[in-house]
Design a protein around this motif. Structure first.
Motif, PDB file in Angstrom:
ATOM      1  N   ALA A   1       0.828  -1.206   0.000  1.00 15.36           N
ATOM      2  CA  ALA A   1       0.000   0.000   0.000  1.00 15.36           C
ATOM      3  C   ALA A   1       0.863   1.258   0.000  1.00 15.36           C
ATOM      4  O   ALA A   1       2.062   1.215   0.311  1.00 15.36           O
ATOM      5  CB  ALA A   1      -0.911   0.003   1.227  1.00 15.36           C
ATOM      6  N   VAL A   2       0.214   2.375  -0.317  1.00 15.87           N
ATOM      7  CA  VAL A   2       0.840   3.686  -0.164  1.00 15.87           C
ATOM      8  C   VAL A   2       0.063   4.464   0.891  1.00 15.87           C
ATOM      9  O   VAL A   2      -1.123   4.206   1.129  1.00 15.87           O
ATOM     10  CB  VAL A   2       0.869   4.478  -1.487  1.00 15.87           C
ATOM     11  N   TYR A   3       0.770   5.384   1.525  1.00 17.79           N
ATOM     12  CA  TYR A   3       0.162   6.232   2.554  1.00 17.79           C
ATOM     13  C   TYR A   3       0.526   7.668   2.211  1.00 17.79           C
ATOM     14  O   TYR A   3       1.716   8.008   2.109  1.00 17.79           O
ATOM     15  CB  TYR A   3       0.683   5.857   3.941  1.00 17.79           C
ATOM     16  N   ILE A   4      -0.480   8.514   2.016  1.00 20.85           N
ATOM     17  CA  ILE A   4      -0.235   9.889   1.590  1.00 20.85           C
ATOM     18  C   ILE A   4      -0.146  10.803   2.803  1.00 20.85           C
ATOM     19  O   ILE A   4      -1.063  10.876   3.620  1.00 20.85           O
ATOM     20  CB  ILE A   4      -1.343  10.377   0.642  1.00 20.85           C
ATOM     21  N   GLY A   5       0.997  11.514   2.889  1.00 17.66           N
ATOM     22  CA  GLY A   5       1.168  12.556   3.890  1.00 17.66           C
ATOM     23  C   GLY A   5       0.911  13.907   3.244  1.00 17.66           C
ATOM     24  O   GLY A   5       1.764  14.417   2.515  1.00 17.66           O
ATOM     25  N   PRO A   6      -0.258  14.513   3.451  1.00 14.84           N
ATOM     26  CA  PRO A   6      -0.628  15.724   2.699  1.00 14.84           C
ATOM     27  C   PRO A   6       0.212  16.945   3.022  1.00 14.84           C
ATOM     28  O   PRO A   6       0.388  17.810   2.159  1.00 14.84           O
ATOM     29  CB  PRO A   6      -2.096  15.935   3.082  1.00 14.84           C
ATOM     30  N   ASN A   7       0.750  17.038   4.235  1.00 13.67           N
ATOM     31  CA  ASN A   7       1.492  18.246   4.592  1.00 13.67           C
ATOM     32  C   ASN A   7       2.845  18.325   3.888  1.00 13.67           C
ATOM     33  O   ASN A   7       3.191  19.346   3.284  1.00 13.67           O
ATOM     34  CB  ASN A   7       1.669  18.322   6.112  1.00 13.67           C
ATOM     35  N   ASP A   8       3.629  17.247   3.962  1.00 11.99           N
ATOM     36  CA  ASP A   8       4.906  17.251   3.252  1.00 11.99           C
ATOM     37  C   ASP A   8       4.696  17.299   1.745  1.00 11.99           C
ATOM     38  O   ASP A   8       5.485  17.925   1.022  1.00 11.99           O
ATOM     39  CB  ASP A   8       5.739  16.023   3.639  1.00 11.99           C
ATOM     40  N   LEU A   9       3.648  16.644   1.274  1.00  7.29           N
ATOM     41  CA  LEU A   9       3.347  16.696  -0.155  1.00  7.29           C
ATOM     42  C   LEU A   9       3.058  18.138  -0.580  1.00  7.29           C
ATOM     43  O   LEU A   9       3.535  18.603  -1.625  1.00  7.29           O
ATOM     44  CB  LEU A   9       2.146  15.804  -0.468  1.00  7.29           C
ATOM     45  N   ALA A  10       2.302  18.868   0.251  1.00  4.93           N
ATOM     46  CA  ALA A  10       2.006  20.266  -0.049  1.00  4.93           C
ATOM     47  C   ALA A  10       3.279  21.096  -0.106  1.00  4.93           C
ATOM     48  O   ALA A  10       3.486  21.889  -1.037  1.00  4.93           O
ATOM     49  CB  ALA A  10       1.046  20.832   0.992  1.00  4.93           C
ATOM     50  N   LEU A  11       4.151  20.938   0.875  1.00  4.65           N
ATOM     51  CA  LEU A  11       5.396  21.697   0.884  1.00  4.65           C
ATOM     52  C   LEU A  11       6.225  21.406  -0.360  1.00  4.65           C
ATOM     53  O   LEU A  11       6.808  22.315  -0.967  1.00  4.65           O
ATOM     54  CB  LEU A  11       6.200  21.354   2.143  1.00  4.65           C
ATOM     55  N   SER A  12       6.271  20.133  -0.741  1.00  4.59           N
ATOM     56  CA  SER A  12       7.057  19.743  -1.905  1.00  4.59           C
ATOM     57  C   SER A  12       6.505  20.341  -3.192  1.00  4.59           C
ATOM     58  O   SER A  12       7.259  20.579  -4.147  1.00  4.59           O
ATOM     59  CB  SER A  12       7.105  18.217  -2.012  1.00  4.59           C
ATOM     60  N   LEU A  13       5.205  20.618  -3.213  1.00 10.42           N
ATOM     61  CA  LEU A  13       4.558  21.191  -4.403  1.00 10.42           C
ATOM     62  C   LEU A  13       4.447  22.716  -4.323  1.00 10.42           C
ATOM     63  O   LEU A  13       3.785  23.333  -5.164  1.00 10.42           O
ATOM     64  CB  LEU A  13       3.174  20.571  -4.583  1.00 10.42           C
TER      65      LEU A  13
END
Length: 250
Positions: free
Chosen positions: A163-175
């Motif tokens: 499975a994958v697990y999405i971390g929205p906060n770090d993903l937001a920073l990266s984008l």
């Protein structure tokens, strides 16, 4: 029950989050009806000596024990599942190579390189644990960077990755976006749905961290298999703040 068995019933998993290093706080959470609970060793205040009594506290309730390890390190991954975790979330997986190295630690030879010594796992999961362990433990690669987003098909095509697990906060920073839970109509939201779609295309389960029950329900409707809502620390703070505000306001 394992995560795989829960999913076979056709239901999404409701996951609670534990960052307070206390057995009693864990026991309180475990008795509230969550399907699974995750001990956060990355950003929570929990080390390995705090993890074990928290897993022990979960054993008294019908809840699936999970751990988010601090980082990818074979030692702590293997020690966490030897201690009884049935799900392991590994942060900051950015490539196929990193994902392959992670999942190899979850399986015994010949499927992987997990070292044998399930000191607590065999106690709580049965005498035949070693025979069943490879299929009992679920591994989640955290997808939370632009690099991981670009490599998503390479990552989710790995056979042993569950499975994958999405971390929205770090993903937001990266984008280039501000970190926050429960994004709507944004590049982060689009990325979350893209990750979900690619995971499903390759037959993988998908999980996401959320900040509210309403958003978690929305994510389940979108196709997510596991949703995390809040945390023990947040619930304590919110409950205390509500009581103080009610008194001051009264």
């Amino acid at each position: 029950m394992t995560l795989q068995q829960h999913w076979e019933s056709g239901r999404a998993v409701l996951n609670g989050w534990l960052s307070v290093p206390a057995g009693f706080a864990t026991e309180l959470m475990a008795r509230q009806g969550w399907d699974s609970l995750t001990v956060d060793m990355q950003h929570g205040l929990v080390d390995y000596s705090g993890l074990v009594p928290m897993l022990t506290a979960m054993a008294a309730a019908d809840v699936i024990p999970m751990v988010r390890v601090p980082w990818f390190d074979p030692g702590i991954v293997m020690k966490s599942i030897d201690a009884g975790a049935l799900g392991v979330i590994c942060p900051m997986i950015n490539s196929r190579q990193e994902a392959e190295a992670f999942v190899s630690c979850l399986r015994y030879a010949p499927r992987g390189r997990r070292s044998y010594g399930p000191i607590r796992a065999a106690l709580v999961h049965g005498a035949d644990y070693a025979r069943r362990a490879d299929d009992m433990v679920t591994g989640f690669a955290m997808i939370e960077t632009r690099a991981a987003l670009e490599a998503i098909d390479e990552i989710v095509s790995i056979p042993e990755l569950d499975a994958v697990y999405i971390g929205p906060n770090d993903l937001a920073l990266s984008l280039g976006e501000a970190p926050r839970f429960d994004p709507e109509a944004s590049p982060v939201y689009d990325a979350i749905l893209h990750i979900l779609a690619r995971a499903k295309h390759h037959g993988k389960r998908a999980a996401v961290h959320t900040g509210s029950p309403a958003y978690a329900r929305k994510m389940v409707a979108a196709g997510f298999d596991l949703v995390t809502v809040g945390s023990d620390a947040a619930f304590i703070a919110q409950g205390a703040a509500a009581a103080v505000q009610a008194f001051r306001g009264g």
